[in-house]
Motif scaffolding. Structure first.
Motif, PDB file in Angstrom:
ATOM      1  N   ARG A 252      26.157  84.307  36.298  1.00  0.00           N
ATOM      2  CA  ARG A 252      26.646  85.206  37.354  1.00  0.00           C
ATOM      3  C   ARG A 252      27.056  86.520  36.704  1.00  0.00           C
ATOM      4  N   GLY A 253      26.616  87.633  37.268  1.00  0.00           N
ATOM      5  CA  GLY A 253      26.985  88.938  36.754  1.00  0.00           C
ATOM      6  C   GLY A 253      26.041  90.013  37.267  1.00  0.00           C
ATOM      7  N   SER A 254      26.317  91.278  36.915  1.00  0.00           N
ATOM      8  CA  SER A 254      25.410  92.350  37.345  1.00  0.00           C
ATOM      9  C   SER A 254      24.116  92.308  36.529  1.00  0.00           C
ATOM     10  N   ASP A 255      24.181  91.758  35.320  1.00  0.00           N
ATOM     11  CA  ASP A 255      23.009  91.536  34.476  1.00  0.00           C
ATOM     12  C   ASP A 255      23.082  90.128  33.914  1.00  0.00           C
ATOM     13  N   VAL A 256      22.031  89.340  34.135  1.00  0.00           N
ATOM     14  CA  VAL A 256      21.976  87.993  33.563  1.00  0.00           C
ATOM     15  C   VAL A 256      20.641  87.842  32.838  1.00  0.00           C
ATOM     16  N   SER A 257      20.651  87.101  31.762  1.00  0.00           N
ATOM     17  CA  SER A 257      19.413  86.883  31.013  1.00  0.00           C
ATOM     18  C   SER A 257      19.488  85.540  30.308  1.00  0.00           C
ATOM     19  N   GLY A 258      18.350  85.073  29.869  1.00  0.00           N
ATOM     20  CA  GLY A 258      18.295  83.807  29.147  1.00  0.00           C
ATOM     21  C   GLY A 258      16.862  83.393  28.914  1.00  0.00           C
ATOM     22  N   GLN A 259      16.686  82.129  28.598  1.00  0.00           N
ATOM     23  CA  GLN A 259      15.360  81.554  28.378  1.00  0.00           C
ATOM     24  C   GLN A 259      15.305  80.189  29.029  1.00  0.00           C
ATOM     25  N   MET A 260      14.193  79.894  29.674  1.00  0.00           N
ATOM     26  CA  MET A 260      13.957  78.566  30.241  1.00  0.00           C
ATOM     27  C   MET A 260      12.473  78.379  30.456  1.00  0.00           C
ATOM     28  N   THR A 261      12.073  77.141  30.679  1.00  0.00           N
ATOM     29  CA  THR A 261      10.661  76.871  30.946  1.00  0.00           C
ATOM     30  C   THR A 261      10.289  77.471  32.294  1.00  0.00           C
ATOM     31  N   THR A 262       9.008  77.607  32.524  1.00  0.00           N
ATOM     32  CA  THR A 262       8.548  78.155  33.804  1.00  0.00           C
ATOM     33  C   THR A 262       8.979  77.262  34.956  1.00  0.00           C
ATOM     34  N   ALA A 263       8.928  75.946  34.781  1.00  0.00           N
ATOM     35  CA  ALA A 263       9.356  75.024  35.838  1.00  0.00           C
ATOM     36  C   ALA A 263      10.841  75.211  36.149  1.00  0.00           C
ATOM     37  N   GLU A 264      11.662  75.328  35.105  1.00  0.00           N
ATOM     38  CA  GLU A 264      13.098  75.542  35.326  1.00  0.00           C
ATOM     39  C   GLU A 264      13.347  76.883  36.011  1.00  0.00           C
ATOM     40  N   LEU A 265      12.660  77.890  35.547  1.00  0.00           N
ATOM     41  CA  LEU A 265      12.822  79.225  36.123  1.00  0.00           C
ATOM     42  C   LEU A 265      12.453  79.218  37.603  1.00  0.00           C
ATOM     43  N   ASN A 266      11.330  78.604  37.943  1.00  0.00           N
ATOM     44  CA  ASN A 266      10.912  78.551  39.351  1.00  0.00           C
ATOM     45  C   ASN A 266      11.874  77.741  40.203  1.00  0.00           C
ATOM     46  N   GLN A 267      12.426  76.687  39.640  1.00  0.00           N
ATOM     47  CA  GLN A 267      13.417  75.889  40.377  1.00  0.00           C
ATOM     48  C   GLN A 267      14.635  76.744  40.716  1.00  0.00           C
ATOM     49  N   HIS A 268      15.120  77.519  39.761  1.00  0.00           N
ATOM     50  CA  HIS A 268      16.306  78.347  39.992  1.00  0.00           C
ATOM     51  C   HIS A 268      16.007  79.583  40.827  1.00  0.00           C
ATOM     52  N   LEU A 269      14.758  80.054  40.804  1.00  0.00           N
ATOM     53  CA  LEU A 269      14.402  81.213  41.629  1.00  0.00           C
ATOM     54  C   LEU A 269      14.488  80.876  43.115  1.00  0.00           C
ATOM     55  N   ASN A 270      14.361  79.593  43.463  1.00  0.00           N
ATOM     56  CA  ASN A 270      14.491  79.188  44.870  1.00  0.00           C
ATOM     57  C   ASN A 270      15.877  79.444  45.426  1.00  0.00           C
ATOM     58  N   SER A 271      16.858  79.582  44.542  1.00  0.00           N
ATOM     59  CA  SER A 271      18.218  79.827  45.016  1.00  0.00           C
ATOM     60  C   SER A 271      18.825  81.100  44.408  1.00  0.00           C
ATOM     61  N   LEU A 272      17.979  82.041  44.020  1.00  0.00           N
ATOM     62  CA  LEU A 272      18.458  83.322  43.503  1.00  0.00           C
ATOM     63  C   LEU A 272      19.271  84.017  44.595  1.00  0.00           C
ATOM     64  N   THR A 273      20.499  84.400  44.249  1.00  0.00           N
ATOM     65  CA  THR A 273      21.415  84.959  45.239  1.00  0.00           C
ATOM     66  C   THR A 273      21.989  86.274  44.750  1.00  0.00           C
ATOM     67  N   ILE A 274      22.084  87.243  45.655  1.00  0.00           N
ATOM     68  CA  ILE A 274      22.800  88.490  45.396  1.00  0.00           C
ATOM     69  C   ILE A 274      24.097  88.410  46.178  1.00  0.00           C
ATOM     70  N   VAL A 275      25.206  88.541  45.475  1.00  0.00           N
ATOM     71  CA  VAL A 275      26.536  88.427  46.098  1.00  0.00           C
ATOM     72  C   VAL A 275      27.164  89.806  46.156  1.00  0.00           C
TER      73      VAL A 275
END
Length: 155
Positions: free
Chosen positions: A132-155
């Motif tokens: 959580r933050g104005s800038d977030v970064s990291g590394q994950m597999t494509t499957a993990e990334l796509n799973q989390h992109l389903n719930s990408l939220t701007i607060v």
């Protein structure tokens, strides 16, 4: 096939620093435009040492022949980001906006490879995975990334 003829010492130097550069058109003519394979054959003819030389055509001249295959794939094709929607709308007064339907594909990655990502928001905060933050970064597999992109939220 590369044939090198010279004195013993010169052959040692040449063989230890031999660099073979494939022709730039190699991938364009391959049946798979993203992969190419070819064989490299190097033949060394040792004609002697300074002051004592023989013709490389002389059958008694020592020769060394090495053959090996080379296979490579075109590297770093760009990742593709797709979305179900061409735009996202926010309800006035809503505390957060979920950006669903995004996915990433990288044709060069194996399933276990990690993909680096960076997300930022010019206004608000990004909530992604456990980050959580104005800038977030990291590394994950494509499957993990796509799973989390389903719930990408701007607060």
């Amino acid at each position: 096939e590369v044939q090198i003829t010279g004195y013993f010492a010169a052959l040692q130097r040449a063989a230890s620093s031999l660099k073979i550069t494939p022709h730039p058109q190699l991938l364009r003519h391959a049946s798979d435009g993203d992969a190419a394979a070819f064989a490299v054959i190097v033949v060394l003819h040792a004609i002697g040492r300074e002051g004592f030389t023989r013709s490389h055509l002389d059958p008694s001249v020592p020769r060394a022949r090495v053959q090996f295959g080379v296979e490579f794939r075109r590297v770093n094709r760009r990742p593709v980001i797709t979305g179900v929607s061409s735009h996202f709308e926010d309800r006035e007064g809503a505390r957060e906006m979920i950006l669903s339907g995004l996915s990433v594909r990288d044709p060069d990655l194996r399933p276990e490879d990690k993909l680096a990502f960076a997300l930022s928001a010019t206004e608000g905060t990004v909530a992604f995975a456990a980050l959580r933050g104005s800038d977030v970064s990291g590394q994950m597999t494509t499957a993990e990334l796509n799973q989390h992109l389903n719930s990408l939220t701007i607060v």
